[in-house]
Scaffold this active site. Sequence first.
Site, mmCIF file in Angstrom:
data_model
loop_
_atom_site.group_PDB
_atom_site.id
_atom_site.type_symbol
_atom_site.label_atom_id
_atom_site.label_comp_id
_atom_site.label_asym_id
_atom_site.label_seq_id
_atom_site.Cartn_x
_atom_site.Cartn_y
_atom_site.Cartn_z
ATOM 1 N N ILE A 1 0.807 -1.222 0.000
ATOM 2 C CA ILE A 1 0.000 0.000 0.000
ATOM 3 C C ILE A 1 0.841 1.274 0.000
ATOM 4 O O ILE A 1 0.304 2.351 -0.122
ATOM 5 C CB ILE A 1 -1.014 0.039 1.179
ATOM 6 C CG1 ILE A 1 -0.343 -0.309 2.501
ATOM 7 C CG2 ILE A 1 -2.203 -0.849 0.898
ATOM 8 C CD1 ILE A 1 -1.282 -0.220 3.679
ATOM 9 N N GLY B 1 10.894 6.242 2.491
ATOM 10 C CA GLY B 1 12.342 6.239 2.403
ATOM 11 C C GLY B 1 12.985 5.055 3.112
ATOM 12 O O GLY B 1 14.056 4.591 2.730
ATOM 13 N N MET B 2 12.306 4.568 4.127
ATOM 14 C CA MET B 2 12.940 3.590 4.999
ATOM 15 C C MET B 2 12.312 2.218 4.861
ATOM 16 O O MET B 2 12.941 1.213 5.141
ATOM 17 C CB MET B 2 12.731 4.097 6.433
ATOM 18 C CG MET B 2 13.676 3.546 7.417
ATOM 19 S SD MET B 2 13.791 4.610 8.878
ATOM 20 C CE MET B 2 12.184 4.640 9.537
ATOM 21 N N VAL C 1 5.252 -0.528 2.954
ATOM 22 C CA VAL C 1 4.082 -0.756 3.812
ATOM 23 C C VAL C 1 3.110 -1.696 3.087
ATOM 24 O O VAL C 1 2.842 -1.516 1.902
ATOM 25 C CB VAL C 1 3.387 0.574 4.179
ATOM 26 C CG1 VAL C 1 2.180 0.326 5.075
ATOM 27 C CG2 VAL C 1 4.365 1.515 4.877
ATOM 28 N N LYS D 1 4.759 -2.727 8.305
ATOM 29 C CA LYS D 1 5.815 -1.880 7.762
ATOM 30 C C LYS D 1 7.104 -2.675 7.791
ATOM 31 O O LYS D 1 7.526 -3.130 8.857
ATOM 32 C CB LYS D 1 5.919 -0.632 8.631
ATOM 33 C CG LYS D 1 6.745 0.420 8.017
ATOM 34 C CD LYS D 1 6.494 1.730 8.711
ATOM 35 C CE LYS D 1 7.155 2.821 7.932
ATOM 36 N NZ LYS D 1 6.856 4.119 8.467
ATOM 37 N N ASP E 1 8.928 14.459 12.523
ATOM 38 C CA ASP E 1 8.748 14.217 11.092
ATOM 39 C C ASP E 1 7.287 14.424 10.714
ATOM 40 O O ASP E 1 6.691 13.623 10.010
ATOM 41 C CB ASP E 1 9.204 12.789 10.760
ATOM 42 C CG ASP E 1 9.392 12.594 9.259
ATOM 43 O OD1 ASP E 1 9.484 13.603 8.535
ATOM 44 O OD2 ASP E 1 9.444 11.429 8.829
HETATM 45 P P1 ATP Z 1 9.006 8.394 5.148
HETATM 46 O O1 ATP Z 1 9.732 7.175 4.798
HETATM 47 O O2 ATP Z 1 9.775 9.605 4.987
HETATM 48 O O3 ATP Z 1 8.313 8.263 6.469
HETATM 49 P P2 ATP Z 1 6.387 7.967 4.099
HETATM 50 O O4 ATP Z 1 5.707 8.401 5.328
HETATM 51 O O5 ATP Z 1 5.714 8.284 2.808
HETATM 52 O O6 ATP Z 1 7.820 8.540 4.042
HETATM 53 P P3 ATP Z 1 6.050 5.269 5.062
HETATM 54 O O7 ATP Z 1 5.928 5.717 6.436
HETATM 55 O O8 ATP Z 1 6.887 4.094 4.796
HETATM 56 O O9 ATP Z 1 6.637 6.401 4.143
HETATM 57 O O10 ATP Z 1 4.601 5.013 4.510
HETATM 58 C C1 ATP Z 1 4.313 4.861 3.138
HETATM 59 C C2 ATP Z 1 2.837 5.050 2.872
HETATM 60 O O11 ATP Z 1 2.117 3.898 3.335
HETATM 61 C C3 ATP Z 1 2.220 6.205 3.623
HETATM 62 O O12 ATP Z 1 2.381 7.414 2.948
HETATM 63 C C4 ATP Z 1 0.768 5.782 3.718
HETATM 64 O O13 ATP Z 1 0.059 6.154 2.568
HETATM 65 C C5 ATP Z 1 0.852 4.270 3.800
HETATM 66 N N1 ATP Z 1 0.688 3.826 5.196
HETATM 67 C C6 ATP Z 1 1.603 3.878 6.187
HETATM 68 N N2 ATP Z 1 1.115 3.379 7.348
HETATM 69 C C7 ATP Z 1 -0.167 2.995 7.105
HETATM 70 C C8 ATP Z 1 -1.222 2.414 7.918
HETATM 71 N N3 ATP Z 1 -1.030 2.133 9.214
HETATM 72 N N4 ATP Z 1 -2.409 2.168 7.338
HETATM 73 C C9 ATP Z 1 -2.586 2.472 6.024
HETATM 74 N N5 ATP Z 1 -1.649 3.020 5.222
HETATM 75 C C10 ATP Z 1 -0.437 3.282 5.734
HETATM 76 MG MG MG Z 2 5.776 7.732 6.968
#
Ligand code: ATP
Ligand code: MG
Length: 640
Positions: free
Chosen positions: A16, A20-21, A24, A39, A133
């Site tokens: 989904i 960066g890290m 998901v 994650k 963040d």
């Molecule tokens: P960064 O790595 O800088 O945090 P980011 O926030 O875009 O960037 P992730 O935290 O890995 O990256 O999350 C990627 C995407 O996955 C999010 O932008 C969100 O759309 C989705 N996501 C993250 N957590 C959930 C969750 N608990 N339920 C549904 N979607 C999620």
């Molecule tokens: Mg994030």
Amino acid sequence: MVGNVLGNRYEILEKIGDGGMAFVYKAKCRILNRTVALKVLRPEFVDDEEFVLKFKNEALASASLAHPNIVNIYDVGQEDRTHYIVMEYIDGLNLKDLIKKEGPLDPFYALNITKQIAMALSQAHKNGIIHRDIKPHNILISKDGLAKVADFGIAKATTSTTITAMGSVIGSVHYFSPEQARGGYVDKSSDLYSLGIVLYEMLTGKVPFKGDTPVNIALKHINEEIIFSQEFEGKISKEIKMLVCKLTQKNQINRYQNAEELIRDIEYIENDIEPDFEEDYEYYATQKLDTLNEEIKKQISKDYKEEGAKVDMRNKKKKSNKRILTILAVFVALILSLGLTFAAYMVKDLFITKQYEMPNLENSTIDEARKRLETIGVKVQIRRELYDDSVEKDHIITQIPKEGSKIKKGQVVKVDVSKGGEPVVVPNLVRENLEEADNILEKNNLKEGIIEYEFSSLPEGTVISQKPKAFTEVEEGTGIDLVVSKGEEVKLIKVPNLIGKTIEDARTDLVGFTIGSISYKEDKTKKEGVILEQSLRAGQHVEEGTKIDLTVNEYKEEPEEESPKVVKKQISIALPEDEEIVNVLVKEIGNNSSKTIYNKEINIKEKGNIVSVPIEGTGEKEYEIYVDDALYGTTSVDFE
Ligand code: ATP
Ligand code: MG
């Protein structure tokens, strides 16, 4: 990855998102049979200890927080080289995608999301956790409109070291506070700065600072003012712009000091009360005019400083004269374009003769404050009276300007005064019935105020509106005025005289009535077809929709010839003697139809085996006899 099962429990369904890290995924927990978000740390970072640590930190930081606006962490795991965090799955969108999809959001919707994020931050900050963040990707908006903060990824307990070297800063530079950009001391207000940038983006659809490189953007956070372009004039209110301004102050001490202060101001704006903004923030709201204003101020202060330094007086004079000329030129432009009032204000500011320092008025009574300031010719004006249990009744809660600011004779300072503690939040009573509304009022230590009744489509006895409105704060025991429905409006209409009219004419006269039954009677003295009687007396007033019955004159037709006389007869049927109880059914057969004229259980033992069935008619008729549903015999009867 999709299809894999991690920890013998989490079945990966689909990807989904990726950040960066980590990646998901949406997954299913086999034990609790629920959907979760998983994650998974990107494989390239598995060997990087710092990353693994940060990743685990995220889980640890947010696992200790339970709040409806924070994404819940359920579990952390590792299988071989796969590190993962299991969290609440949010069915919805992240705020970045929402803004991309919708463009600028409605300012009140944007404020509502900001408030929800502020609530999450308030909870985190109280637990000593700074998010670090805050950005739209980390705000998930569920389908029912709940904002949830995710990714306390680089969160750190505030109690441990708070200095982060520029090099190791991870996060999104578009949302960085100046102190984060500089690698300075990061505190709660840094999250509030980022939230201010997020709010700006929700309001305008854009981030305030763009640049070619992260360093470029970071520098803008440190040096440049955030401005709302002209296209938002009139679309975003002054108060909301000032709120963004206060959130995004370069200097931490000028920002909101905690999330609760921000929530309070959002609530003020939502309730149409002007928050307690420093006058400086006004510049923000009327940006076009004030950019010039700021320029002038900068020039002037620069000149004064330079003069103070007393370097090379002759040179200085020249330079200074030149500057003053520029300033004067701008002034002339201002006078021409903005009129004398503004100019007079500026000029007055330039030639201040006697200035005083604003004393601290907080916690003194309004009378004391007045006594103190009136001696130097300064007026004290009450701006608002608020409930505040931390400040005694009639004592000052806040003052504008702040302690230590310069004030002068003739100036008016504004204060908010406490009405004491124990405010009650007015509950919503609209759509409750009056009895229930009274119960609710009693439970909330409030009472019924003036009750007025009005016609409404709401059921009788239902509250239509209330004053004060729901969710405002009032003193205990306050009476809440209610407007209550007295049902639909009843209209009275006059019954017309219909006697002697035809039914067609009557129908046009009877608009608003319901015509009930129409019966017929004969009156040879009147015309045929006219109305003889009406059930409601003419001239009286009745409710709209009342039923009226009519009697119409109808001449009876003379019978032309006598109809044949109906003759009564009977059919006798001998039933089988050996049966005990049988069903006897007799049908009269017409030309194309038949009708049952007899259908009975016969107890042969008791009544004997002969049954007589009464029949009647004219001419000749055929009958079919059934015993226990089987045709038993037919007969034809002559009624002549
Ligand atoms: P960064 O790595 O800088 O945090 P980011 O926030 O875009 O960037 P992730 O935290 O890995 O990256 O999350 C990627 C995407 O996955 C999010 O932008 C969100 O759309 C989705 N996501 C993250 N957590 C959930 C969750 N608990 N339920 C549904 N979607 C999620
Ligand atoms: Mg994030």
